[in-house]
Write a protein that holds these residues in place. Structure first.
Motif, PDB file in Angstrom:
ATOM      1  N   PHE A  40      -4.734  30.637-101.042  1.00 12.54           N
ATOM      2  CA  PHE A  40      -3.477  31.156-100.515  1.00 12.54           C
ATOM      3  C   PHE A  40      -2.777  30.064 -99.720  1.00 12.54           C
ATOM      4  O   PHE A  40      -3.404  29.371 -98.916  1.00 12.54           O
ATOM      5  CB  PHE A  40      -3.704  32.348 -99.578  1.00 12.54           C
ATOM      6  CG  PHE A  40      -4.325  33.546-100.225  1.00 12.54           C
ATOM      7  CD1 PHE A  40      -3.649  34.255-101.194  1.00 12.54           C
ATOM      8  CD2 PHE A  40      -5.588  33.982 -99.845  1.00 12.54           C
ATOM      9  CE1 PHE A  40      -4.209  35.377-101.782  1.00 12.54           C
ATOM     10  CE2 PHE A  40      -6.158  35.095-100.423  1.00 12.54           C
ATOM     11  CZ  PHE A  40      -5.467  35.798-101.397  1.00 12.54           C
ATOM     12  N   SER A  41      -1.464  29.965 -99.900  1.00  6.49           N
ATOM     13  CA  SER A  41      -0.672  29.077 -99.061  1.00  6.49           C
ATOM     14  C   SER A  41      -0.404  29.743 -97.718  1.00  6.49           C
ATOM     15  O   SER A  41      -0.789  30.888 -97.481  1.00  6.49           O
ATOM     16  CB  SER A  41       0.665  28.765 -99.741  1.00  6.49           C
ATOM     17  OG  SER A  41       1.536  29.896 -99.644  1.00  6.49           O
ATOM     18  N   LYS A  42       0.291  29.036 -96.852  1.00  5.31           N
ATOM     19  CA  LYS A  42       0.804  29.659 -95.637  1.00  5.31           C
ATOM     20  C   LYS A  42       1.780  30.772 -96.026  1.00  5.31           C
ATOM     21  O   LYS A  42       2.309  30.785 -97.152  1.00  5.31           O
ATOM     22  CB  LYS A  42       1.536  28.631 -94.781  1.00  5.31           C
ATOM     23  CG  LYS A  42       2.804  28.071 -95.446  1.00  5.31           C
ATOM     24  CD  LYS A  42       3.455  27.010 -94.585  1.00  5.31           C
ATOM     25  CE  LYS A  42       4.689  26.413 -95.270  1.00  5.31           C
ATOM     26  NZ  LYS A  42       5.303  25.334 -94.459  1.00  5.31           N
ATOM     27  N   VAL A  43       2.023  31.688 -95.117  1.00  2.00           N
ATOM     28  CA  VAL A  43       3.041  32.719 -95.311  1.00  2.00           C
ATOM     29  C   VAL A  43       4.357  32.186 -94.766  1.00  2.00           C
ATOM     30  O   VAL A  43       4.410  31.671 -93.651  1.00  2.00           O
ATOM     31  CB  VAL A  43       2.673  34.030 -94.596  1.00  2.00           C
ATOM     32  CG1 VAL A  43       3.738  35.090 -94.862  1.00  2.00           C
ATOM     33  CG2 VAL A  43       1.305  34.524 -95.043  1.00  2.00           C
ATOM     34  N   LYS A  44       5.405  32.296 -95.556  1.00  4.02           N
ATOM     35  CA  LYS A  44       6.742  31.891 -95.104  1.00  4.02           C
ATOM     36  C   LYS A  44       7.576  33.151 -94.867  1.00  4.02           C
ATOM     37  O   LYS A  44       7.520  34.089 -95.668  1.00  4.02           O
ATOM     38  CB  LYS A  44       7.422  31.010 -96.155  1.00  4.02           C
ATOM     39  CG  LYS A  44       6.677  29.720 -96.450  1.00  4.02           C
ATOM     40  CD  LYS A  44       7.455  28.831 -97.395  1.00  4.02           C
ATOM     41  CE  LYS A  44       8.697  28.279 -96.720  1.00  4.02           C
ATOM     42  NZ  LYS A  44       9.437  27.347 -97.591  1.00  4.02           N
TER      43      LYS A  44
END
Length: 213
Positions: free
Chosen positions: A165-169
């Motif tokens: 998972f990437s960071k949440v934007k």
């Protein structure tokens, strides 16, 4: 007076951070259950989580060109194919300039992602183990030429499902996450998930396919 203002800012930052982090894990969990359909069956799913996402695509996640005031037909066709013809989402992109700009900002960069605590995602039906990106990619060797990497992953961790998972934007009531699942030499998928908060509740608005094997 200045010290008092700085102290108030400090307290505000301390009180809001845990809430933001809580929402992050709420959105990750929505992807796990609704996109990956893990942890929702009677049997236990076992998953390996890359604890800190590494952007290996040079930030090339843009799904359309935002330089123009309108969206091109070629971009519409691309999004239609990669969202499974999500007509409601596409109509909003065409008709709502503010929405279109927000979506572009939410799909343009997923670098500098934080470490993810797998314990905050595990459930009674979902066993999540963590692995560093360096360790995961070491199974494949330089230029992905090492033999039988998936056999060794399965032997060590007991699963062939590896997720990241990437960071949440965030942008107002919209948010986005890039996720990938790797499950074999010709098994895997990467998508950008767009979330929207409606009446105080976050839900998945759409997901846009980025790659598939």
């Amino acid at each position: 007076m200045l010290k008092k203002v700085l102290f108030i800012i400090f307290l505000t930052a301390q009180s809001t951070f845990p809430q933001v982090e809580k929402v992050d894990y709420e959105l990750y969990s929505l992807i796990i259950t609704e996109q990956l359909e893990l942890g929702i069956k009677s049997s236990i799913d076992s998953v390996l989580l890359i604890e800190q996402f590494e952007n290996r695509f040079d930030n090339l996640y843009e799904v359309f060109d935002a330089k123009s005031d309108s969206i091109s037909n070629s971009d519409i066709n691309f999004i239609s194919i990669n969202t499974g013809n999500d007509t409601i989402f596409i109509k909003r992109l065409i008709n709502e300039s503010k929405f279109r700009k927000s979506v572009y900002g939410l799909t343009s960069d997923f670098g500098l992602s934080p470490k993810i605590n797998s314990n905050l995602l595990s459930t009674d039906k979902l066993n999540i183990q963590s692995i560093t990106a360096k360790k995961y990619y070491s199974f494949f060797g330089r230029k992905f030429k090492r033999k039988n990497p998936w056999k060794r992953i399965i032997k060590k961790y007991g699963t062939r499902k590896v997720i990241e998972f990437s960071k949440v934007k965030y942008n107002g009531d919209l948010a986005s996450v890039y996720f990938g699942i790797h499950c074999g030499g010709l098994c895997g998928n990467g998508r950008i998930v767009i979330f929207e908060k409606v009446n105080g509740v976050w839900g998945i608005l759409t997901s846009i396919n980025q790659w598939e094997s």
